[in-house]
Write a protein that holds these residues in place. Structure first.
Motif, PDB file in Angstrom:
ATOM      1  N   ARG A   1      23.185  49.498  68.484  1.00 38.60           N
ATOM      2  CA  ARG A   1      22.722  49.971  69.791  1.00 38.60           C
ATOM      3  C   ARG A   1      23.752  49.668  70.880  1.00 38.60           C
ATOM      4  O   ARG A   1      23.975  50.461  71.786  1.00 38.60           O
TER       5      ARG A   1
ATOM      6  N   ALA B   1      17.690  56.614  72.209  1.00 40.14           N
ATOM      7  CA  ALA B   1      16.831  55.893  71.266  1.00 40.14           C
ATOM      8  C   ALA B   1      16.539  54.501  71.825  1.00 40.14           C
ATOM      9  O   ALA B   1      17.450  53.791  72.231  1.00 40.14           O
TER      10      ALA B   1
ATOM     11  N   LEU C   1      13.484  51.257  68.093  1.00 43.01           N
ATOM     12  CA  LEU C   1      13.724  52.277  67.080  1.00 43.01           C
ATOM     13  C   LEU C   1      14.970  51.959  66.261  1.00 43.01           C
ATOM     14  O   LEU C   1      14.960  52.089  65.038  1.00 43.01           O
ATOM     15  N   THR C   2      16.026  51.520  66.922  1.00 42.56           N
ATOM     16  CA  THR C   2      17.245  51.192  66.177  1.00 42.56           C
ATOM     17  C   THR C   2      17.025  49.987  65.267  1.00 42.56           C
ATOM     18  O   THR C   2      17.518  49.960  64.146  1.00 42.56           O
TER      19      THR C   2
ATOM     20  N   GLY D   1      20.390  57.771  63.551  1.00 42.90           N
ATOM     21  CA  GLY D   1      19.258  57.710  64.459  1.00 42.90           C
ATOM     22  C   GLY D   1      19.664  57.739  65.917  1.00 42.90           C
ATOM     23  O   GLY D   1      19.067  58.465  66.717  1.00 42.90           O
ATOM     24  N   VAL D   2      20.671  56.976  66.280  1.00 43.57           N
ATOM     25  CA  VAL D   2      21.112  56.929  67.681  1.00 43.57           C
ATOM     26  C   VAL D   2      21.776  58.243  68.082  1.00 43.57           C
ATOM     27  O   VAL D   2      21.534  58.754  69.178  1.00 43.57           O
TER      28      VAL D   2
ATOM     29  N   ALA E   1      19.011  61.053  68.347  1.00 41.00           N
ATOM     30  CA  ALA E   1      17.962  60.841  69.344  1.00 41.00           C
ATOM     31  C   ALA E   1      18.345  61.446  70.687  1.00 41.00           C
ATOM     32  O   ALA E   1      17.481  61.848  71.457  1.00 41.00           O
TER      33      ALA E   1
END
Length: 93
Positions: free
Chosen positions: A21, A30, A34-35, A78-79, A82
């Motif tokens: 992150r 994100a 979540l991370t 994911g990051v 997002a």
């Protein structure tokens, strides 16, 4: 899965989620939770995968590499995804 594998997956997932992150550039769409959740879930998946392949649990290096590899991949994907918006999400003037 042994208790030590689960604890190492938890620690690695937390670490990768938080560091990922902070390190990844760009807007942070994100949230932190979540991370971290992606990192932990992917590290557990790495543990399960390495066990299904047939690697002995007492071999720490393959287990560690699988956990870190899965967690890093999940957090990066994911990051990066997002922050993307589809055409239907773009505000109209």
């Amino acid at each position: 899965m042994t208790g030590s594998a689960l604890l190492s997956a938890l620690a690695i997932g937390l670490g990768v989620g938080i560091v990922g992150r902070l390190v990844l550039p760009g807007p942070k769409a994100a949230p932190v939770w979540l991370t971290v959740a992606l990192g932990v879930a992917a590290a557990v998946l790495g543990s399960v995968t390495i066990r299904l392949i047939g690697v002995a649990v007492d071999q720490a290096l393959p287990l560690l590499l699988a956990q870190v590899g899965f967690a890093v991949t999940a957090v990066v994907v994911g990051v990066l995804t997002a922050g993307r918006r589809g055409a239907e999400d773009v505000p109209r003037s």
